[in-house]
Design a protein around this motif. Structure first.
Motif, PDB file in Angstrom:
ATOM      1  N   LYS A  80     -37.662  77.964  30.868  1.00 28.53           N
ATOM      2  CA  LYS A  80     -36.477  77.284  31.397  1.00 28.53           C
ATOM      3  C   LYS A  80     -36.675  76.860  32.857  1.00 28.53           C
ATOM      4  O   LYS A  80     -35.987  75.971  33.337  1.00 28.53           O
ATOM      5  CB  LYS A  80     -35.249  78.204  31.329  1.00 28.53           C
ATOM      6  CG  LYS A  80     -34.768  78.529  29.946  1.00 28.53           C
ATOM      7  CD  LYS A  80     -33.559  79.464  30.038  1.00 28.53           C
ATOM      8  CE  LYS A  80     -33.061  79.888  28.685  1.00 28.53           C
ATOM      9  NZ  LYS A  80     -31.905  80.810  28.802  1.00 28.53           N
ATOM     10  N   ASP A  81     -37.615  77.504  33.550  1.00 26.80           N
ATOM     11  CA  ASP A  81     -37.792  77.258  34.976  1.00 26.80           C
ATOM     12  C   ASP A  81     -38.983  76.347  35.292  1.00 26.80           C
ATOM     13  O   ASP A  81     -39.322  76.146  36.459  1.00 26.80           O
ATOM     14  CB  ASP A  81     -37.936  78.603  35.711  1.00 26.80           C
ATOM     15  CG  ASP A  81     -36.708  79.475  35.521  1.00 26.80           C
ATOM     16  OD1 ASP A  81     -35.593  78.927  35.557  1.00 26.80           O
ATOM     17  OD2 ASP A  81     -36.863  80.697  35.324  1.00 26.80           O
ATOM     18  N   ARG A  82     -39.609  75.787  34.284  1.00 29.32           N
ATOM     19  CA  ARG A  82     -40.791  74.933  34.459  1.00 29.32           C
ATOM     20  C   ARG A  82     -40.498  73.768  35.419  1.00 29.32           C
ATOM     21  O   ARG A  82     -41.270  73.513  36.345  1.00 29.32           O
ATOM     22  CB  ARG A  82     -41.251  74.394  33.102  1.00 29.32           C
ATOM     23  CG  ARG A  82     -42.379  73.400  33.218  1.00 29.32           C
ATOM     24  CD  ARG A  82     -42.782  72.824  31.860  1.00 29.32           C
ATOM     25  NE  ARG A  82     -44.199  72.608  31.909  1.00 29.32           N
ATOM     26  CZ  ARG A  82     -45.087  73.116  31.089  1.00 29.32           C
ATOM     27  NH1 ARG A  82     -44.696  73.856  30.090  1.00 29.32           N
ATOM     28  NH2 ARG A  82     -46.365  72.863  31.240  1.00 29.32           N
ATOM     29  N   LYS A  83     -39.412  73.114  35.219  1.00 24.97           N
ATOM     30  CA  LYS A  83     -39.067  71.916  35.993  1.00 24.97           C
ATOM     31  C   LYS A  83     -38.988  72.241  37.488  1.00 24.97           C
ATOM     32  O   LYS A  83     -39.547  71.507  38.324  1.00 24.97           O
ATOM     33  CB  LYS A  83     -37.730  71.349  35.480  1.00 24.97           C
ATOM     34  CG  LYS A  83     -37.316  70.046  36.081  1.00 24.97           C
ATOM     35  CD  LYS A  83     -36.026  69.587  35.400  1.00 24.97           C
ATOM     36  CE  LYS A  83     -35.417  68.406  36.118  1.00 24.97           C
ATOM     37  NZ  LYS A  83     -34.126  68.029  35.555  1.00 24.97           N
ATOM     38  N   ALA A  84     -38.324  73.321  37.834  1.00 25.08           N
ATOM     39  CA  ALA A  84     -38.155  73.700  39.245  1.00 25.08           C
ATOM     40  C   ALA A  84     -39.501  74.017  39.883  1.00 25.08           C
ATOM     41  O   ALA A  84     -39.752  73.642  41.040  1.00 25.08           O
ATOM     42  CB  ALA A  84     -37.219  74.891  39.360  1.00 25.08           C
ATOM     43  N   ILE A  85     -40.377  74.681  39.159  1.00 24.84           N
ATOM     44  CA  ILE A  85     -41.676  75.066  39.704  1.00 24.84           C
ATOM     45  C   ILE A  85     -42.566  73.839  39.895  1.00 24.84           C
ATOM     46  O   ILE A  85     -43.217  73.681  40.935  1.00 24.84           O
ATOM     47  CB  ILE A  85     -42.338  76.122  38.795  1.00 24.84           C
ATOM     48  CG1 ILE A  85     -41.511  77.418  38.877  1.00 24.84           C
ATOM     49  CG2 ILE A  85     -43.779  76.377  39.207  1.00 24.84           C
ATOM     50  CD1 ILE A  85     -41.795  78.418  37.816  1.00 24.84           C
ATOM     51  N   GLU A  86     -42.589  72.985  38.915  1.00 25.19           N
ATOM     52  CA  GLU A  86     -43.404  71.772  39.031  1.00 25.19           C
ATOM     53  C   GLU A  86     -42.837  70.848  40.115  1.00 25.19           C
ATOM     54  O   GLU A  86     -43.587  70.167  40.809  1.00 25.19           O
ATOM     55  CB  GLU A  86     -43.496  71.064  37.680  1.00 25.19           C
ATOM     56  CG  GLU A  86     -44.375  71.837  36.712  1.00 25.19           C
ATOM     57  CD  GLU A  86     -44.432  71.246  35.309  1.00 25.19           C
ATOM     58  OE1 GLU A  86     -43.584  70.392  34.961  1.00 25.19           O
ATOM     59  OE2 GLU A  86     -45.323  71.667  34.546  1.00 25.19           O
ATOM     60  N   LYS A  87     -41.524  70.873  40.281  1.00 25.16           N
ATOM     61  CA  LYS A  87     -40.874  70.078  41.335  1.00 25.16           C
ATOM     62  C   LYS A  87     -41.341  70.559  42.717  1.00 25.16           C
ATOM     63  O   LYS A  87     -41.450  69.773  43.649  1.00 25.16           O
ATOM     64  CB  LYS A  87     -39.351  70.232  41.204  1.00 25.16           C
ATOM     65  CG  LYS A  87     -38.542  69.341  42.087  1.00 25.16           C
ATOM     66  CD  LYS A  87     -37.071  69.550  41.759  1.00 25.16           C
ATOM     67  CE  LYS A  87     -36.168  68.639  42.560  1.00 25.16           C
ATOM     68  NZ  LYS A  87     -34.758  68.858  42.254  1.00 25.16           N
ATOM     69  N   ALA A  88     -41.653  71.856  42.816  1.00 22.30           N
ATOM     70  CA  ALA A  88     -42.127  72.431  44.079  1.00 22.30           C
ATOM     71  C   ALA A  88     -43.625  72.176  44.274  1.00 22.30           C
ATOM     72  O   ALA A  88     -44.214  72.605  45.272  1.00 22.30           O
ATOM     73  CB  ALA A  88     -41.836  73.923  44.118  1.00 22.30           C
ATOM     74  N   GLY A  89     -44.275  71.532  43.292  1.00 18.12           N
ATOM     75  CA  GLY A  89     -45.686  71.187  43.412  1.00 18.12           C
ATOM     76  C   GLY A  89     -46.621  72.333  43.090  1.00 18.12           C
ATOM     77  O   GLY A  89     -47.768  72.342  43.540  1.00 18.12           O
ATOM     78  N   LEU A  90     -46.179  73.286  42.313  1.00 17.67           N
ATOM     79  CA  LEU A  90     -47.007  74.448  41.963  1.00 17.67           C
ATOM     80  C   LEU A  90     -47.372  74.413  40.483  1.00 17.67           C
ATOM     81  O   LEU A  90     -46.679  73.806  39.668  1.00 17.67           O
ATOM     82  CB  LEU A  90     -46.268  75.739  42.296  1.00 17.67           C
ATOM     83  CG  LEU A  90     -46.002  75.957  43.793  1.00 17.67           C
ATOM     84  CD1 LEU A  90     -44.996  77.063  43.991  1.00 17.67           C
ATOM     85  CD2 LEU A  90     -47.293  76.269  44.541  1.00 17.67           C
TER      86      LEU A  90
END
Length: 182
Positions: free
Chosen positions: A126-136
């Motif tokens: 569920k948190d994939r989007k937020a992490i990828e948005k942070a560039g990680l």
């Protein structure tokens, strides 16, 4: 002194002697009886003291067992309340909206970046989007929520998963929680 007088004297002397022997025997019997009664009374007193000590020991043991059982029941109730509070917290975390969840994940990422140079972040899908948005780099993990950030070389990681944070909160606050429950 005639034979009758001698006979009378012997009989009188034997009678006095037998009376003395009977008096002495009676006196001795009375002393034995008195000593026996005294021993019986001492035995009764000793038995009474022993019974009182046994009852006192048994009473102390029963009180200690009752206190132990009460503390155990109280601890069980406390554990149950803590478990319920953790479950309620998990439910609230699970029901968070996507934007609120993203905000929490980004906050945890910032916290992790203060400790390590994060390369890979393990999290719930569920948190994939937020992490990828942070560039990680995102890796799916079987965790309820939160993150586990790891350095690029994989040698150091920080665990900010919700489960771990709830455990830390309970561990660090257990005394406060127990006092609140009393």
């Amino acid at each position: 002194m005639g034979l009758d007088e001698v006979k009378e004297e012997i009989i009188s002397s034997a009678k006095r002697e037998s009376e003395q022997i009977l008096r002495d025997a009676q006196k001795q019997a009375d002393e034995i009886k008195s000593h026996a009664l005294k021993e019986v009374e001492e035995y009764k007193a000793k038995a009474k003291r022993n019974n009182e000590k046994m009852l006192e020991t048994l009473e102390k043991k029963e009180i200690a067992n009752a206190k132990f059982d009460a503390r155990k029941k109280l601890l069980d109730v406390k554990k149950s309340i803590i478990s319920k509070a953790i479950e309620e917290a998990k439910e609230k975390l699970d029901k968070m909206g996507e934007s609120e969840r993203e905000k929490y994940v980004l906050s945890l990422l910032n916290k992790a970046k203060k400790e390590i140079e994060a390369g890979t972040v393990y999290a719930n899908k569920k948190d994939r989007k937020a992490i990828e948005k942070a560039g990680l780099k995102f890796e799916e993990a079987d965790i309820f929520g939160g993150i586990i950030a790891e350095t690029k070389d994989g040698k150091i990681s920080v665990n900010y998963s919700y489960d771990e944070m709830l455990i830390d909160i309970v561990d660090n606050s257990i005394r406060e929680i127990e006092n609140a429950l009393l």
